[in-house]
Design a protein around this motif. Sequence first.
Motif, mmCIF file in Angstrom:
data_model
loop_
_atom_site.group_PDB
_atom_site.id
_atom_site.type_symbol
_atom_site.label_atom_id
_atom_site.label_comp_id
_atom_site.label_asym_id
_atom_site.label_seq_id
_atom_site.Cartn_x
_atom_site.Cartn_y
_atom_site.Cartn_z
ATOM 1 N N PRO A 82 0.824 -1.216 0.000
ATOM 2 C CA PRO A 82 0.000 0.000 0.000
ATOM 3 C C PRO A 82 0.862 1.273 0.000
ATOM 4 C CG PRO A 82 -0.802 -1.580 1.624
ATOM 5 C CD PRO A 82 0.498 -2.121 1.119
ATOM 6 N N ASN A 110 0.312 2.949 -5.886
ATOM 7 C CA ASN A 110 -0.258 4.251 -6.255
ATOM 8 C C ASN A 110 0.295 5.333 -5.334
ATOM 9 O OD1 ASN A 110 -1.911 4.402 -8.481
ATOM 10 N ND2 ASN A 110 -3.753 3.731 -7.404
ATOM 11 N N GLY A 283 -16.776 5.491 -2.567
ATOM 12 C CA GLY A 283 -15.492 5.504 -1.862
ATOM 13 C C GLY A 283 -14.437 6.206 -2.688
ATOM 14 N N GLN A 284 -13.309 6.440 -2.098
ATOM 15 C CA GLN A 284 -12.162 6.984 -2.836
ATOM 16 C C GLN A 284 -10.902 6.723 -2.039
ATOM 17 O OE1 GLN A 284 -11.949 11.354 -3.072
ATOM 18 N NE2 GLN A 284 -13.882 11.450 -1.978
ATOM 19 N N LYS A 285 -9.809 6.474 -2.797
ATOM 20 C CA LYS A 285 -8.559 6.190 -2.109
ATOM 21 C C LYS A 285 -7.603 7.376 -2.102
ATOM 22 C CE LYS A 285 -8.452 1.203 -2.453
ATOM 23 N NZ LYS A 285 -8.870 0.784 -3.807
ATOM 24 N N THR A 287 -6.361 9.374 -5.030
ATOM 25 C CA THR A 287 -5.653 9.902 -6.202
ATOM 26 C C THR A 287 -6.425 11.015 -6.916
ATOM 27 O OG1 THR A 287 -6.508 7.954 -7.326
ATOM 28 C CG2 THR A 287 -4.201 7.891 -6.693
#
Length: 503
Positions: A82, A110, A283-285, A287
């Motif tokens: 991660p 990422n 959702g969103q991580k 980027t």
Amino acid sequence: MTGKEMIGFIGLGVMGKNLVLNLVDNGYEVAAFDLDTNKVNDAIAQANTEVPERQQPIHACSSLNELLEQLPSPRTIFVSVPAGDAVDDVCRHLIDAGVEVDDIVVDTGNSLWTDTRDRESNYKEHFTFFSTAVSGGEVGARFGPSLMPSGDQKAWSRLRPIMEAIAAKVDATTGLPIERREPGNPVTEGEPCATYIGDSGAGHYVKMVHNGIEYADMQLICEVYHFMRHAMHMTPSEIASVFREWSHGPLHSYLIEISAEVLDQQDEYSGKPLVDVILDKAGQKGTGLWTAVSALQIGTPAPTLTNAVFARSLSTLKSIRLDASKVLPGPTGFTLEVPKDKLIEQLHDALYCAKICAYAQGYQLMQMAAKEHGWTLDLSSISKIWRAGCIIRAAFLQPISAAFQRNSDLPSLLMDPFFSETLGKHQGNWRAIVAQSALAGIPAGAISSALAYYDSFRTEVLPANLLQGQRDYFGAHTFERTDRDDGKYHVRWSEPGRPMEKA
Ligand code: 6PG
């Protein structure tokens, strides 16, 4: 076994395992380490089941020391963990385990581009930190992702054959992806979707913008779906059929294809269309957010990309929205007068035009960032490696690549003749959808923001003249004149006669 070097791989989560299987399909042996040994064993089992006749190509390592011992020097080690602290943890453990200065450690996560830039310089005394942003999800990682490598040029020369082997491939004549998903039989023909992007985190920056565009592309499709579902009362499967039809034209894209698949899926518990039972909280991580923040910091307009991030945020306010839906009135008495076929044509064109604007924003952001950070980004090549493997892969990337091939200094994608003519031709339908969405009370923030961007972009005189007047009034912030080129002026607003002076 194959004459190809053995590669180290750390982190066999979903992406890591699939990259490992991709590497072994391409003839590489892999020394693999994961804190969870089951993950390594799963990868070994899968590799053996998929191609039983192949000699076991994955070597399980119980520690990083063992991994380093297995690899020939100079070593190549891929890392798939991660983004964030985990990457530095691995780097520090590798240093403790004896990684050497000629070894290359490739971050495939990422990561935030500034972290990558810092790592390139922080670790250079110990090893070469290189990064390869990977797009394409687990299937892409398994059978050919789009790769955005960046870092030391000499390291790139060593890594290039590996990256080009595992990357997605495009048919050079048609510009379309060569889709073959057969374990043990990788695509070796065609143009690889991997090109050196630059140093100092450039690859991760470009991947970040890819994701910003991805957010916008997804949101635009969602808004079109929403209009069909709630203004036109179409069923999910009817909408899927429209998307499938659009797939044969300029809107052909992976995201349109998967949207159709999702809309056609029935829920096995309720028997309803699955989309109707998926909770509407996105959702969103991070980027997409990073892209928006970068655009704001650099001062490049990216309203559609940013709007897509806000649309996700707004969706998460579910309980407040439920309360609001009971008290905030929408329009009354509006009915859509336009025939269904015409509305579908209008939605097609609205999506097409808004998509052009979203990409124009992303590309301009890359241009501005390149200036700011001293990168030379080849936007035509970047478009080419996005034609296959990645999430935004689409027929559309071919004319974008051609546009930057014609003019590498194109100030905006909107200014390319192909795109300006397309926008000119379809803008009427786009405007009709924005107007009808507003009248029907159907939110279409991304589609509308793209139109406002287009109209602002093509407007000779914007109301920033009044804005400068306001700023000068309350803060003596000065303004320039349209009829003189001799610096800034200020009006002494609070004095009698409001005299003007040169600032
Ligand atoms: C890709 C995807 C991938 C991932 C992102 C987006 O290019 O393969 O963009 O990187 O799906 O993390 O995730 P979020 O939507 O959760 O931000």
